[in-house]
Structures are given as structure tokens and as C-alpha cells.
Design a protein around this motif. Structure first.
Motif, mmCIF file in Angstrom:
data_model
loop_
_atom_site.group_PDB
_atom_site.id
_atom_site.type_symbol
_atom_site.label_atom_id
_atom_site.label_comp_id
_atom_site.label_asym_id
_atom_site.label_seq_id
_atom_site.Cartn_x
_atom_site.Cartn_y
_atom_site.Cartn_z
ATOM 1 N N ALA A 164 0.476 -0.224 -9.535
ATOM 2 C CA ALA A 164 1.652 0.299 -8.841
ATOM 3 C C ALA A 164 1.298 0.755 -7.435
ATOM 4 O O ALA A 164 2.054 0.505 -6.480
ATOM 5 N N GLU A 165 0.157 1.422 -7.282
ATOM 6 C CA GLU A 165 -0.267 1.858 -5.943
ATOM 7 C C GLU A 165 -0.517 0.660 -5.039
ATOM 8 O O GLU A 165 -0.156 0.669 -3.857
ATOM 9 N N ALA A 166 -1.135 -0.381 -5.591
ATOM 10 C CA ALA A 166 -1.436 -1.559 -4.775
ATOM 11 C C ALA A 166 -0.157 -2.259 -4.319
ATOM 12 O O ALA A 166 -0.059 -2.710 -3.172
ATOM 13 N N ARG A 167 0.821 -2.344 -5.209
ATOM 14 C CA ARG A 167 2.060 -3.024 -4.839
ATOM 15 C C ARG A 167 2.879 -2.195 -3.865
ATOM 16 O O ARG A 167 3.572 -2.741 -3.003
ATOM 17 N N ILE A 168 2.811 -0.880 -3.981
ATOM 18 C CA ILE A 168 3.515 -0.041 -3.006
ATOM 19 C C ILE A 168 2.871 -0.166 -1.637
ATOM 20 O O ILE A 168 3.554 -0.258 -0.606
ATOM 21 N N ASN A 169 1.552 -0.172 -1.584
ATOM 22 C CA ASN A 169 0.862 -0.334 -0.304
ATOM 23 C C ASN A 169 1.112 -1.704 0.307
ATOM 24 O O ASN A 169 1.083 -1.856 1.530
ATOM 25 N N ALA A 170 1.363 -2.690 -0.560
ATOM 26 C CA ALA A 170 1.648 -4.036 -0.051
ATOM 27 C C ALA A 170 3.104 -4.213 0.359
ATOM 28 O O ALA A 170 3.477 -5.276 0.859
ATOM 29 N N GLY A 171 3.930 -3.211 0.110
ATOM 30 C CA GLY A 171 5.322 -3.294 0.534
ATOM 31 C C GLY A 171 6.259 -3.869 -0.493
ATOM 32 O O GLY A 171 7.408 -4.166 -0.181
ATOM 33 N N HIS A 172 5.808 -4.052 -1.738
ATOM 34 C CA HIS A 172 6.687 -4.571 -2.777
ATOM 35 C C HIS A 172 7.640 -3.485 -3.247
ATOM 36 O O HIS A 172 7.319 -2.295 -3.235
ATOM 37 N N VAL A 173 8.807 -3.915 -3.705
ATOM 38 C CA VAL A 173 9.851 -2.978 -4.089
ATOM 39 C C VAL A 173 9.889 -2.772 -5.582
ATOM 40 O O VAL A 173 9.967 -1.652 -6.070
ATOM 41 N N PHE A 174 9.800 -3.869 -6.330
ATOM 42 C CA PHE A 174 9.983 -3.804 -7.768
ATOM 43 C C PHE A 174 8.675 -4.073 -8.486
ATOM 44 O O PHE A 174 7.757 -4.663 -7.942
#
Length: 290
Positions: A132-142
Motif C-alpha cells: 500500500a505504501e509503495a502504490r501510494i508513493n507511485a501515485g496509484h489511487v486504488f
């Protein structure tokens, strides 16, 4: 629930029925395992038309089935009428997804069971929190979980429920599920998509689920002394070293095999055994060889 002063009442909470228990009650009432899948599909119907087609199919098998189903409010078991408050979950216990994580640990001794549960859940939460942290840092929403579930249920293609669509007047209405149609409509009308997508599908909510920290178990020698009652193991429940392990699960009406008729031999016509274990089977082979 009655003494909760409305904490478990709308709009804070909504009462829904588990489709598995409805299926179980249906089998207990009618002993018709060949219709249980149809009853489940009625509950999973996402559109009113789909619900009516399956409901009529069940009614053709017998009005007693639909009369029994009519005693249950539709908005409490069918997705087409639930108002979107159950978020596509048709079972009551949402922690069923943890079964795959703890698979293989249920038959361990108590101490090993506690340790296996602790370390496996710790590994799961650590991995999910990092994702979840990696996807948030990558700018993903869902989240990947929501996205995979959407594709699995084909919500982004054929089963998306569109209540109103008018290209000429630029009027459209879709549900709160974050499908590609919502973003396309918002981009066309220059609208903020966050207004039309519920927060439950956003990555920050997923991160909050896995933010829990696990404290180490510590050395058992440092644990406080136990002064409670002592339990004596039952020797008859000891697991056998040879042969097929005996199941300890309690059977209910969901076990359709128990609802079938007794096994009947095709050679002698008697019940309780098959052709391969029939006494006449050996005689027939002997006569044939002779």
C-alpha cells in the motif's frame, strides 16, 4: 443491538443476510441441492432484470420455493436491491479471506498454532502495508485487491449498472464502484472524480487496515504463571499415525452428500455398498474365469 442507542442502525449500519446461510436454510427446508446454486445466483444478481429472470426460473420449479424466498426482504439478500450498502460482499464473515493464510496451521498443537498464527498474520500485514505504501508513493489511487475483484466480477465490462445515460444531454448515472466509466464521464464533463467515488476504495483506507503493529511473543519462560484450571487431553481424539485422518468438522445441511440417497449396488440391488465391494462380484469373476 437494541441497547446501542442507534449505533447499529441506518445510516451507521445496515442489516444484511449472509447468502451462505440463506442457502443453508433453503437446503434444510426443501432438501433440494440441485436448486441451491440458483438461489445463490438470485442473491448475486446485480440488476433487477437479472434478478427477475432467475427468480422466474426458480418459480417454474415450484411456487413453494419462491414463497419461502419472499419471506426475506429483497434488500437484505439481493445485490440488485441492497442500495450498494454491502459493497458486493455476500457473506457475513469477511475474515474468511484469512483462511488461505492460516491453511495448514489448524491441526497443529496449541503452542505451535499460536506461533504460526502470529507469524503468518504478521507477515501478511507487513507485506500488505508495504504494498500500500509503495502504490501510494507511485501515485496509484486504488488497491490491487479492489481492482482484481472488479475484474473478477466483470464490473468494468458487462455487469456495470448504469441507471441513466444520455449522450446528447450529457446526463449519466452510475453506481459508486470505481469503474472506468466513472472516470470517462468525469473527464468528459471536467468533474472531480473523488466526489463520485467512495473513500472505501482509496489506497489510504487500505493502508489504515494494515497499519496495526504486532508485538513480539517473547520467550515463554518470561510469560506470567498460569493458575487456571488444568485440562486433560482426550486420548480418543489423538490423531492416528496411519491411515486416512478422520475429519473433525461438524456436518450440516450444506454437505449435499448427506442429502443424497444411500449408495445402491448395481449388481445385487442392495443398499450400503458398491459393485466393487459386492459379495457377488467375486462369484461373477470366478464364474467368468471358469
Amino acid at each position: 443491538m437494541e441497547r446501542s442507542n442507534g449505533a447499529w442502525s441506518p445510516p451507521r449500519a445496515f442489516h444484511m443476510f449472509c447468502i451462505r446461510h440463506i442457502e443453508s436454510n433453503f437446503l434444510r427446508k426443501f432438501k433440494a441441492p440441485y436448486l441451491q446454486k440458483l438461489v445463490v445466483n438470485i442473491g448475486y444478481s446485480r440488476t433487477v432484470r437479472e434478478f427477475e429472470v432467475r427468480y422466474q426460473r426458480l418459480r417454474e420449479r415450484g411456487e413453494a420455493y419462491t414463497d419461502w424466498l419472499n419471506r426475506i426482504p429483497r434488500e437484505q439478500y439481493a445485490l440488485a436491491f441492497d442500495g450498494g450498502y454491502r459493497w458486493g460482499h455476500m457473506t457475513t464473515n469477511l475474515v474468511e479471506c484469512i483462511n488461505s493464510v492460516l491453511k495448514g496451521a489448524r491441526n497443529l498443537p496449541v503452542t505451535a498454532l499460536v506461533k504460526a498464527t502470529f507469524y503468518r498474520l504478521n507477515e501478511l500485514f507487513t507485506r500488505k502495508r508495504a504494498e500500500a505504501e509503495a502504490r501510494i508513493n507511485a501515485g496509484h489511487v486504488f488497491s490491487d485487491v479492489v481492482t482484481s475483484k472488479l475484474h473478477a466480477n466483470r464490473l468494468a465490462s458487462g455487469n456495470i449498472q448504469v441507471s441513466c445515460f444520455d449522450r446528447q444531454n450529457e446526463v449519466f448515472e452510475v453506481d459508486r464502484i470505481p469503474c472506468r466509466h466513472v472516470f470517462a464521464c468525469c473527464a468528459n464533463q471536467r468533474l472531480d472524480w473523488q466526489v463520485y467515488v467512495h473513500d472505501v476504495y482509496k489506497m489510504d483506507q487500505v493502508r489504515r487496515v494494515y497499519r496495526a503493529r504486532f508485538r513480539p511473543l517473547g520467550n515463554p519462560t518470561t510469560w506470567p504463571a498460569y493458575n487456571g484450571p488444568r485440562f486433560i487431553p482426550n486420548p480418543f481424539l489423538r490423531r492416528l499415525g496411519k491411515g486416512r485422518p478422520r475429519t473433525t468438522r461438524f456436518l450440516n445441511e450444506m454437505d449435499t452428500r448427506m442429502l443424497r440417497r444411500p449408495r445402491r449396488c448395481t449388481l445385487c440391488g442392495a443398499e450400503g455398498h458398491s459393485r466393487g465391494r459386492c459379495r457377488q462380484h467375486g462369484r461373477a469373476n470366478a464364474s467368468g474365469e471358469h
